[in-house]
Design a protein around this motif. Structure first.
Motif, PDB file in Angstrom:
ATOM      1  N   PHE A 185     -58.884  77.633  15.660  1.00 33.34           N
ATOM      2  CA  PHE A 185     -59.049  77.876  14.229  1.00 33.34           C
ATOM      3  C   PHE A 185     -60.487  78.292  13.926  1.00 33.34           C
ATOM      4  N   PHE A 186     -61.449  77.588  14.528  1.00 26.23           N
ATOM      5  CA  PHE A 186     -62.857  77.935  14.334  1.00 26.23           C
ATOM      6  C   PHE A 186     -63.144  79.343  14.850  1.00 26.23           C
ATOM      7  N   GLY A 187     -62.609  79.670  16.010  1.00 22.48           N
ATOM      8  CA  GLY A 187     -62.821  80.995  16.577  1.00 22.48           C
ATOM      9  C   GLY A 187     -62.222  82.098  15.736  1.00 22.48           C
ATOM     10  N   ALA A 188     -61.017  81.891  15.235  1.00 20.83           N
ATOM     11  CA  ALA A 188     -60.342  82.906  14.426  1.00 20.83           C
ATOM     12  C   ALA A 188     -61.042  83.128  13.096  1.00 20.83           C
ATOM     13  N   ASN A 189     -61.691  82.094  12.584  1.00 16.27           N
ATOM     14  CA  ASN A 189     -62.335  82.192  11.287  1.00 16.27           C
ATOM     15  C   ASN A 189     -63.852  82.330  11.375  1.00 16.27           C
ATOM     16  N   GLY A 190     -64.378  82.483  12.575  1.00 17.03           N
ATOM     17  CA  GLY A 190     -65.807  82.708  12.752  1.00 17.03           C
ATOM     18  C   GLY A 190     -66.678  81.529  12.356  1.00 17.03           C
ATOM     19  N   VAL A 191     -66.165  80.322  12.533  1.00 15.89           N
ATOM     20  CA  VAL A 191     -66.937  79.124  12.196  1.00 15.89           C
ATOM     21  C   VAL A 191     -67.744  78.722  13.427  1.00 15.89           C
ATOM     22  N   SER A 192     -69.076  78.798  13.294  1.00 22.08           N
ATOM     23  CA  SER A 192     -69.932  78.401  14.417  1.00 22.08           C
ATOM     24  C   SER A 192     -70.922  77.308  14.017  1.00 22.08           C
ATOM     25  N   ASP A 193     -71.119  77.104  12.744  1.00 22.12           N
ATOM     26  CA  ASP A 193     -72.028  76.073  12.254  1.00 22.12           C
ATOM     27  C   ASP A 193     -71.412  74.698  12.486  1.00 22.12           C
ATOM     28  N   SER A 253     -72.098  71.793  11.205  1.00 25.06           N
ATOM     29  CA  SER A 253     -71.821  71.000  10.001  1.00 25.06           C
ATOM     30  C   SER A 253     -70.519  71.448   9.343  1.00 25.06           C
ATOM     31  N   LYS A 254     -70.226  72.748   9.404  1.00 25.60           N
ATOM     32  CA  LYS A 254     -68.939  73.234   8.883  1.00 25.60           C
ATOM     33  C   LYS A 254     -67.790  72.750   9.762  1.00 25.60           C
ATOM     34  N   LYS A 255     -68.012  72.752  11.069  1.00 22.18           N
ATOM     35  CA  LYS A 255     -66.987  72.252  11.989  1.00 22.18           C
ATOM     36  C   LYS A 255     -66.668  70.792  11.679  1.00 22.18           C
ATOM     37  N   ARG A 256     -67.720  69.995  11.478  1.00 29.22           N
ATOM     38  CA  ARG A 256     -67.538  68.578  11.153  1.00 29.22           C
ATOM     39  C   ARG A 256     -66.756  68.434   9.850  1.00 29.22           C
ATOM     40  N   SER A 257     -67.126  69.189   8.838  1.00 26.14           N
ATOM     41  CA  SER A 257     -66.445  69.092   7.542  1.00 26.14           C
ATOM     42  C   SER A 257     -64.983  69.500   7.632  1.00 26.14           C
ATOM     43  N   GLU A 264     -69.494  67.078  17.715  1.00 28.80           N
ATOM     44  CA  GLU A 264     -69.244  66.728  19.116  1.00 28.80           C
ATOM     45  C   GLU A 264     -69.137  65.214  19.302  1.00 28.80           C
ATOM     46  N   GLU A 265     -69.957  64.460  18.573  1.00 31.07           N
ATOM     47  CA  GLU A 265     -69.909  63.000  18.660  1.00 31.07           C
ATOM     48  C   GLU A 265     -68.573  62.466  18.152  1.00 31.07           C
ATOM     49  N   LEU A 266     -68.097  63.028  17.048  1.00 30.74           N
ATOM     50  CA  LEU A 266     -66.826  62.582  16.473  1.00 30.74           C
ATOM     51  C   LEU A 266     -65.669  62.858  17.421  1.00 30.74           C
ATOM     52  N   VAL A 267     -65.663  64.041  18.013  1.00 28.37           N
ATOM     53  CA  VAL A 267     -64.599  64.403  18.960  1.00 28.37           C
ATOM     54  C   VAL A 267     -64.630  63.469  20.163  1.00 28.37           C
ATOM     55  N   LYS A 268     -65.831  63.177  20.679  1.00 26.96           N
ATOM     56  CA  LYS A 268     -65.960  62.303  21.845  1.00 26.96           C
ATOM     57  C   LYS A 268     -65.531  60.872  21.521  1.00 26.96           C
ATOM     58  N   LEU A 269     -65.907  60.369  20.347  1.00 24.71           N
ATOM     59  CA  LEU A 269     -65.513  59.015  19.954  1.00 24.71           C
ATOM     60  C   LEU A 269     -63.995  58.868  19.877  1.00 24.71           C
ATOM     61  N   MET A 270     -63.335  59.847  19.274  1.00 22.23           N
ATOM     62  CA  MET A 270     -61.868  59.782  19.180  1.00 22.23           C
ATOM     63  C   MET A 270     -61.229  59.906  20.554  1.00 22.23           C
TER      64      MET A 270
END
Length: 103
Positions: A27-35, A37-41, A70-76
């Motif tokens: 989803f991030f790749g298709a929508n050009g999300v690289s930031d 903080s946006k990924k986290r949100s 990255e921290e959130l993904v790793k914790l889960m």
């Protein structure tokens, strides 16, 4: 800006966390999300209330918004798929029983 696709919420038991992270990555790749903080949100707004509650309890007393993506993904990942203790794996290995006809 128009968005491509939708991620949907994470439901434990229906989908593996690694698969969910892979889907949200697409989803991030298709929508050009690289930031980050946006990924986290996007992650926090799309995982659903139950998964958000789990994540909030893992980062307490802080809030999930205070952590990096990255921290959130790793914790889960560590919470949902914990690695078995080495001593348990050794016990299973050393107490195995050979079946007749096996090498």
């Amino acid at each position: 800006m128009a968005l491509f696709g939708a991620v949907g919420e994470f439901v434990e038991g229906e989908e593996d966390w690694a698969q969910y992270v892979e889907r949200i990555g697409h989803f991030f790749g298709a929508n050009g999300v690289s930031d980050t903080s946006k990924k986290r949100s996007i992650l926090l707004s799309s995982i659903g209330s139950k998964a958000y509650q789990t994540l909030a309890s893992l980062v307490a007393p802080e809030t999930p918004g205070a952590k990096q993506y990255e921290e959130l993904v790793k914790l889960m990942e560590e919470h949902l798929s914990p690695k078995p203790p080495v001593i348990v794996q050794r016990y299973r290995f050393h107490t195995r029983v050979r079946q007749q006809g096996s090498l």
